[in-house]
Design a protein around this motif. Structure first.
Motif, short mmCIF file in Angstrom:
data_model
loop_
_atom_site.label_atom_id
_atom_site.label_comp_id
_atom_site.label_asym_id
_atom_site.label_seq_id
_atom_site.Cartn_x
_atom_site.Cartn_y
_atom_site.Cartn_z
N SER A 1 -14.73 -30.69 72.53
CA SER A 1 -15.01 -32.12 72.60
C SER A 1 -15.89 -32.55 71.44
N SER A 2 -15.61 -33.75 70.93
CA SER A 2 -16.39 -34.28 69.82
C SER A 2 -17.66 -34.97 70.31
N ARG A 3 -17.82 -34.99 71.61
CA ARG A 3 -18.97 -35.70 72.17
C ARG A 3 -20.27 -35.00 71.79
N LEU B 1 -3.78 -48.33 86.73
CA LEU B 1 -5.00 -48.37 85.94
C LEU B 1 -5.58 -46.96 85.86
N VAL B 2 -5.81 -46.47 84.65
CA VAL B 2 -6.48 -45.20 84.46
C VAL B 2 -7.61 -45.42 83.47
N GLY B 3 -8.51 -44.46 83.41
CA GLY B 3 -9.59 -44.60 82.45
C GLY B 3 -10.73 -43.65 82.78
N TYR B 4 -11.63 -43.52 81.85
CA TYR B 4 -12.82 -42.72 82.06
C TYR B 4 -13.64 -43.36 83.16
N ALA C 1 -11.62 -41.52 75.43
CA ALA C 1 -10.18 -41.77 75.41
C ALA C 1 -9.40 -40.47 75.27
N LYS C 2 -9.89 -39.55 74.45
CA LYS C 2 -9.22 -38.26 74.29
C LYS C 2 -9.24 -37.46 75.59
N ALA D 1 -5.97 -36.25 77.68
CA ALA D 1 -5.77 -34.84 78.04
C ALA D 1 -5.35 -34.70 79.49
N VAL D 2 -5.94 -35.51 80.39
CA VAL D 2 -5.56 -35.46 81.80
C VAL D 2 -4.16 -36.04 81.99
N LEU D 3 -3.85 -37.12 81.27
CA LEU D 3 -2.53 -37.74 81.40
C LEU D 3 -1.42 -36.76 81.03
#
Length: 443
Positions: free
Chosen positions: A30-32, A214-217, A307-308, A312-314
């Motif tokens: 992860s780039s986090r 609807l999906v999202g973090y 978003a990445k 990844a989950v999608l």
């Protein structure tokens, strides 16, 4: 039954949060940044009503098999635990049962790893029977290797005279069989849930209304956007995983086109695989959707990395084939939410970029909180799901009910009245809906 990692009867538990920053072999992809990951872990801890007294990023060059951290760092953190009078330590990483047990002995307090923390939050938030089944299945899968730590009654068991092994050996084997049996039962019940969902989807396809998911973090504002689009009152809090259970509502798009919108569980980085598997029935709603709205907190400095994680989950969610047997194309529209939190310069840049991408059907900038951009979002949704063929119908003046039905079940794109009072209607209708119209009104 397994002893909860957190005693819900206690209002607040003093805790510290540690984020291991791995470097070298085993480093996260992860780039986090580490500080942002620590902040997220603190948010998860507070979502569980923990009283976070301190948070620290700890660099781990070479993970120690016994404790993850080196012996010197374990002692240093023990001093921090004592200074904060912490009753629990949250380690923002996956710990092996041995590491978890050794750290509890070294720090003399409860230790919770990232997977255990998220499972606890899910356990609290689940409201429906399906949600509770999914959480319990994930929890049991996680607990299987941790019986010696979490099932406190085992400490009182004895394995005979000492020649048959350590304390509780027979009881542990029995409990493992009980867990295995319970997992089989839960999977059977969830399979029934999947079958029921499949029947419901077939019923909806007979209507048929396009489905939007609807999906999202987590905490990106999905539930707030859902409420804004549908006029519902789904729980929407500035809290990680405020809602878990899927909620569906029908909305009206421009020109009267109806659609079904589903609000799903929020995603997160390094989502425990137990939860991805357990929530398979819920996530099928995403795979079946005609359009996926990927809600992003565009005001977050971590938006791209989040978003990445969602993407990844999608990728793990199967997309069923189209009715003609061809592979179904997954359509995703990014919704850049929380533009009200941007400063003027950032806001202008985001709006300009979103407008260019909106023309391509790729992104729309909105504020679910203030309502800004919602109408543009509705129009974009309608344009992306509006792939039904156009049909021209002629209705007599007495067929007012048929005209209302067309507005209710299709998208009227043109309407005119001739000299004889007949109404000429151009409408987009799914072939199945057109068949129902002809059977019902004989047109």
């Amino acid at each position: 039954m397994a002893t909860p990692l957190i005693d819900h009867a206690v209002p607040l538990i003093r805790a510290i949060v540690i984020h291991p920053e791995r470097s070298g072999f085993g480093a996260s992809e992860s780039s986090r940044q580490a500080e942002e990951r620590l902040e997220e872990a603190v948010g998860l801890a507070r979502a569980l009503d923990l009283d976070v007294r301190a948070g620290e990023v700890v660099r781990v060059r070479k993970p120690a098999p016994a404790t993850l951290f080196g012996s010197g760092k374990v002692e240093e953190l023990a001093a921090l635990v004592r200074a904060a009078e912490a009753e629990a330590v949250v380690v923002d990483d996956d710990l092996s049962p041995v590491q978890q047990r050794n750290l509890e002995k070294a720090w003399d307090c409860k230790v919770i790893d990232r997977t255990g923390l998220i499972l606890e939050i899910f356990g609290r938030r689940a409201r429906t029977k399906e949600g509770r089944l999914q959480v319990e299945l994930a929890r049991l899968d996680y607990e299987r290797s941790r019986l010696v730590r979490t099932w406190t009654h085992l400490e009182r068991q004895r394995g005979g005279t000492g020649s048959t092994g350590g304390p509780g050996e027979t009881q542990i084997e029995l409990d493992r069989r009980l867990i295995a049996d319970r997992i089989v039962k839960l999977k059977t019940e969830l399979e029934e849930v999947r079958r029921t969902r499949g029947l419901h989807r077939k019923q909806r396809q007979k209507v048929p209304f396009p489905a939007v998911a609807l999906v999202g973090y987590t905490n990106a504002g999905k539930s707030t956007l859902f409420n804004r689009l549908t006029g519902s009152d789904v729980v929407a809090k500035d809290l990680l995983f405020a809602t878990l259970d899927t909620t569906q509502r029908t909305i009206r798009l421009p020109q009267g086109r109806p659609a079904i919108v589903a609000d799903t569980v929020g995603f997160i980085s390094d989502l425990p695989h137990e939860l991805v598997e357990s929530f398979r029935a819920t996530l099928e709603e995403v795979g079946e959707a005609d359009l996926i709205l990927h809600v992003r907190d565009i005001a977050s400095p971590d938006s791209d990395a989040q978003a990445k994680d969602v993407e990844a989950v999608l990728k793990q969610i199967e997309t069923p084939p189209a009715p003609n047997g061809e592979p179904k194309t997954r359509r995703v529209l990014e919704v850049w939410n929380k533009i009200d939190r941007l400063d003027d310069e950032a806001r202008e840049a985001v709006l300009g970029q979103a407008e260019r991408l909106r023309a391509q059907g790729k992104a729309v900038a909105v504020s679910a909180w203030t309502g800004e951009g919602i109408e543009a979002l509705r129009e974009t949704i309608a344009s992306l799901i509006d792939d039904d063929p156009e049909t021209e119908l002629v209705l007599d003046p007495s067929q007012g009910e048929a005209l209302a039905w067309l507005y209710e079940n299709g998208r009227v794109t043109g309407r005119d009245t001739d000299d004889e009072g007949r109404t000429h209607v151009v409408v987009r209708l799914h072939p199945a809906a057109l068949g129902r119209f002809e059977r019902q009104f004989g047109t």
